[in-house]
Design an enzyme around this catalytic site. Structure first.
Site, short mmCIF file in Angstrom:
data_model
loop_
_atom_site.label_atom_id
_atom_site.label_comp_id
_atom_site.label_asym_id
_atom_site.label_seq_id
_atom_site.Cartn_x
_atom_site.Cartn_y
_atom_site.Cartn_z
N HIS A 124 86.32 50.83 2.15
CA HIS A 124 86.45 52.11 2.85
C HIS A 124 86.75 51.91 4.34
O HIS A 124 86.36 50.89 4.93
CB HIS A 124 85.15 52.93 2.72
N ILE A 125 87.39 52.88 4.95
CA ILE A 125 87.55 52.93 6.42
C ILE A 125 87.43 54.37 6.87
O ILE A 125 87.79 55.29 6.14
CB ILE A 125 88.91 52.38 6.92
N GLU A 129 98.86 57.03 0.75
CA GLU A 129 99.20 58.31 1.39
C GLU A 129 98.78 58.34 2.85
O GLU A 129 99.54 58.76 3.72
CB GLU A 129 98.47 59.45 0.66
N ILE A 170 100.78 49.00 3.46
CA ILE A 170 100.73 49.35 2.04
C ILE A 170 101.00 50.85 1.90
O ILE A 170 100.55 51.64 2.73
CB ILE A 170 99.32 49.03 1.45
N MET A 228 79.65 56.65 4.81
CA MET A 228 79.16 55.33 5.20
C MET A 228 78.62 55.31 6.62
O MET A 228 78.21 54.25 7.09
CB MET A 228 80.26 54.29 5.01
N ALA A 233 89.78 46.22 16.26
CA ALA A 233 88.50 45.62 16.65
C ALA A 233 87.54 45.57 15.47
O ALA A 233 86.86 44.55 15.25
CB ALA A 233 87.88 46.43 17.80
N TYR A 287 90.62 50.38 15.56
CA TYR A 287 90.70 49.91 14.17
C TYR A 287 90.77 48.38 14.12
O TYR A 287 90.06 47.72 13.36
CB TYR A 287 91.93 50.54 13.51
N1 LIG Z 1 97.26 51.16 3.71
C1 LIG Z 1 97.57 50.19 4.55
O1 LIG Z 1 98.68 50.09 5.08
C2 LIG Z 1 96.54 49.14 4.88
C3 LIG Z 1 95.22 49.25 4.45
N2 LIG Z 1 94.33 48.23 4.74
C4 LIG Z 1 92.94 48.34 4.32
O2 LIG Z 1 92.84 48.73 2.97
C5 LIG Z 1 91.67 49.51 2.78
C6 LIG Z 1 92.03 50.80 2.06
O3 LIG Z 1 92.98 51.50 2.81
P1 LIG Z 1 93.80 52.75 2.22
O4 LIG Z 1 93.71 52.71 0.74
O5 LIG Z 1 95.11 52.80 2.87
O6 LIG Z 1 92.91 53.96 2.78
P2 LIG Z 1 92.69 55.45 2.23
O7 LIG Z 1 92.64 56.33 3.43
O8 LIG Z 1 93.60 55.80 1.12
O9 LIG Z 1 91.22 55.35 1.60
C7 LIG Z 1 90.08 55.30 2.39
C8 LIG Z 1 88.87 55.53 1.50
O10 LIG Z 1 87.70 55.52 2.31
C9 LIG Z 1 86.97 56.72 2.11
N3 LIG Z 1 86.30 57.10 3.36
C10 LIG Z 1 86.83 57.66 4.47
N4 LIG Z 1 85.89 57.89 5.39
C11 LIG Z 1 84.72 57.50 4.83
C12 LIG Z 1 83.37 57.51 5.27
N5 LIG Z 1 83.02 58.00 6.48
N6 LIG Z 1 82.41 57.04 4.44
C13 LIG Z 1 82.73 56.56 3.22
N7 LIG Z 1 83.99 56.53 2.74
C14 LIG Z 1 84.97 56.98 3.55
C15 LIG Z 1 88.03 57.74 1.68
O11 LIG Z 1 87.50 58.78 0.89
P3 LIG Z 1 86.81 60.10 1.53
O12 LIG Z 1 87.71 60.61 2.60
O13 LIG Z 1 86.64 61.00 0.35
O14 LIG Z 1 85.47 59.62 2.04
C16 LIG Z 1 88.91 56.88 0.81
O15 LIG Z 1 88.36 56.75 -0.48
C17 LIG Z 1 91.05 49.70 4.16
O16 LIG Z 1 90.01 48.76 4.36
C18 LIG Z 1 92.20 49.42 5.10
O17 LIG Z 1 91.77 48.96 6.35
C19 LIG Z 1 94.70 47.13 5.42
C20 LIG Z 1 95.99 46.98 5.86
C21 LIG Z 1 96.99 47.98 5.64
C1 LIG Z 2 101.24 42.13 12.82
C2 LIG Z 2 100.72 43.56 12.74
C3 LIG Z 2 99.63 43.82 13.73
C4 LIG Z 2 101.82 44.58 12.86
C5 LIG Z 2 102.83 44.63 11.72
C6 LIG Z 2 102.38 45.34 10.47
C7 LIG Z 2 101.96 46.80 10.68
C8 LIG Z 2 103.18 47.68 10.55
C9 LIG Z 2 100.83 47.24 9.71
C10 LIG Z 2 99.83 46.14 9.41
C11 LIG Z 2 98.46 46.80 9.30
C12 LIG Z 2 98.72 48.26 9.27
C13 LIG Z 2 97.61 49.27 9.58
C14 LIG Z 2 96.34 49.06 8.83
O1 LIG Z 2 95.89 47.95 8.64
C15 LIG Z 2 95.58 50.20 8.41
C16 LIG Z 2 95.78 51.43 8.94
C17 LIG Z 2 94.68 52.44 8.82
C18 LIG Z 2 95.20 53.79 8.41
O2 LIG Z 2 94.15 54.74 8.56
C19 LIG Z 2 96.40 54.18 9.27
C20 LIG Z 2 97.50 53.14 9.19
C21 LIG Z 2 97.04 51.77 9.64
C22 LIG Z 2 96.78 51.84 11.12
C23 LIG Z 2 98.13 50.70 9.34
C24 LIG Z 2 99.41 50.90 10.16
C25 LIG Z 2 100.48 49.82 9.91
C26 LIG Z 2 99.94 48.43 10.17
C27 LIG Z 2 99.61 48.29 11.64
#
Ligand SMILES: NC(=O)C1=CN([C@@H]2O[C@H](COP(=O)(O)OP(=O)(O)OC[C@H]3O[C@@H](n4cnc5c(N)ncnc54)[C@H](OP(=O)(O)O)[C@@H]3O)[C@@H](O)[C@H]2O)C=CC1
Ligand SMILES: CC(C)CCC[C@@H](C)[C@H]1CC[C@H]2[C@@H]3C(=O)C=C4C[C@@H](O)CC[C@]4(C)[C@H]3CC[C@]12C
Length: 275
Positions: free
Chosen positions: A103-104, A204, A201, A76, A168, A166
């Site tokens: 995605h992130i 992994e 959440i 992306m 931001a 992140y």
């Molecule tokens: N897990 C959590 O605790 C939390 C997650 N979220 C949000 O939920 C969403 C999903 O998070 P989560 O499932 O944990 O993340 P994952 O790391 O499991 O998944 C991230 C996905 O993005 C893809 N990705 C990574 N880099 C790129 C890139 N440069 N271009 C396109 N795709 C990319 C990865 O695949 P690949 O590497 O193959 O590209 C993968 O499919 C995010 O928006 C995250 O901010 C929000 C709050 C908490």
């Molecule tokens: C009120 C909140 C700011 C703090 C409490 C909840 C904490 C523990 C939760 C809420 C949102 C969560 C983060 C998130 O959104 C997504 C990612 C991206 C991933 O690549 C790495 C982990 C990370 C940073 C999570 C880490 C844990 C966070 C800070």
């Protein structure tokens, strides 16, 4: 409120035959959303960088009952990927009903070290590409009266330590998409925007990144994915998951922001600076 929600009950058939793009679909919450949508018999176009993994997810979706499933792999941070994805949707489906932006880019959990280039790159992947995908998808979504789903975080509503870049990018999503929602309503365009405010959440990558420094336990990714799809199908403005802790956090922030900040800080251990 009771009658409003009772008449708008979620039904998995709402997704049957819908044409859906899911980004970040190779792992975590995106992968789980793909599986739920497949069970609900949607048409799927999946994307992520790692071809082998997104292909595997696509194959599983076909086994689970997807009406159809395909993928395009790419990063992306490439300015051409959004156009490519939306052209694929147009050519194979002739339209689009739902765009799920999830995605992130990779970001580490540590004190901000002044790496401005990392912030710029993360903005590109976590924010600018969401705008580019939306821009490319809007003509088709207007025609289908479809939906945009933006996956964000509680860190996109309030600050936590060690995740400044992140956080931001997630605040930026709220600004852009809340403003766009206003314009769509003023223009009488019936495209819904659902912003998802998620807590910790058990994906992994998140567990790997923070389990050693965070005291609280993560919520399940499959239920999280289903709640996002449910909120999107009901065209809700927000999805909060897990609902109680996110509600409490947002309420705490609005009535006692400094107290909330200190509670958030007490949830974190100091990260190992060499990690
Ligand atoms: N897990 C959590 O605790 C939390 C997650 N979220 C949000 O939920 C969403 C999903 O998070 P989560 O499932 O944990 O993340 P994952 O790391 O499991 O998944 C991230 C996905 O993005 C893809 N990705 C990574 N880099 C790129 C890139 N440069 N271009 C396109 N795709 C990319 C990865 O695949 P690949 O590497 O193959 O590209 C993968 O499919 C995010 O928006 C995250 O901010 C929000 C709050 C908490
Ligand atoms: C009120 C909140 C700011 C703090 C409490 C909840 C904490 C523990 C939760 C809420 C949102 C969560 C983060 C998130 O959104 C997504 C990612 C991206 C991933 O690549 C790495 C982990 C990370 C940073 C999570 C880490 C844990 C966070 C800070």
């Amino acid at each position: 409120f009771y009658f409003y929600s009772a008449s708008e009950d979620f039904n998995e058939e709402m997704l049957r035959g819908k044409r859906v793009i899911v980004t970040g679909a190779s792992s975590g919450i995106g992968e789980q959303m793909a599986y739920h949508l497949a069970r609900m018999e949607a048409h799927l176009l999946l994307t992520a960088r790692t071809e082998a993994r997104v292909q595997k997810v696509m194959e599983r979706c076909l086994e689970l009952g997807a009406a159809s499933a395909r993928y395009i792999s790419g990063s992306m941070d490439s300015p051409t990927l959004p156009e490519q994805l939306l052209r694929e949707a147009e050519n194979t489906w002739g339209g689009l009903d739902m765009l799920i932006l999830n995605h992130i880019g990779q970001s580490s959990v540590r004190f901000f070290d002044g790496d401005v280039e990392h912030v710029r790159q993360l903005m590109e992947i976590n924010f600018i590409s969401y705008v580019a995908m939306t821009t490319a998808a809007l003509p088709m979504l207007k025609e289908s009266e479809g939906s945009i789903v933006v996956v964000s975080s509680v860190a996109g509503r309030t600050g936590g330590p060690f995740i400044a870049p992140y956080s931001a990018t997630k605040f930026a999503l709220d600004g852009f998409f809340s403003s766009l929602r206003q314009e769509l309503i003023m223009d009488k365009v019936n495209v819904s925007i659902t912003l998802c405010i998620l807590g910790y959440i058990n994906t992994e990558s998140a567990v790997r990144a923070v389990s050693h420094i965070i005291r609280s336990a993560p919520a399940p990714k499959d239920e999280c994915a289903l709640e996002i799809i449910r909120g999107a199908a009901l065209r809700q403005r927000e999805v909060l998951y897990p609902p109680l802790s996110i509600r409490a956090t947002l309420l705490g922030r609005s009535i006692a922001p400094e107290l909330l900040d200190s509670i958030v800080r007490s949830n974190f251990h100091r990260p190992n600076t060499t990690a």
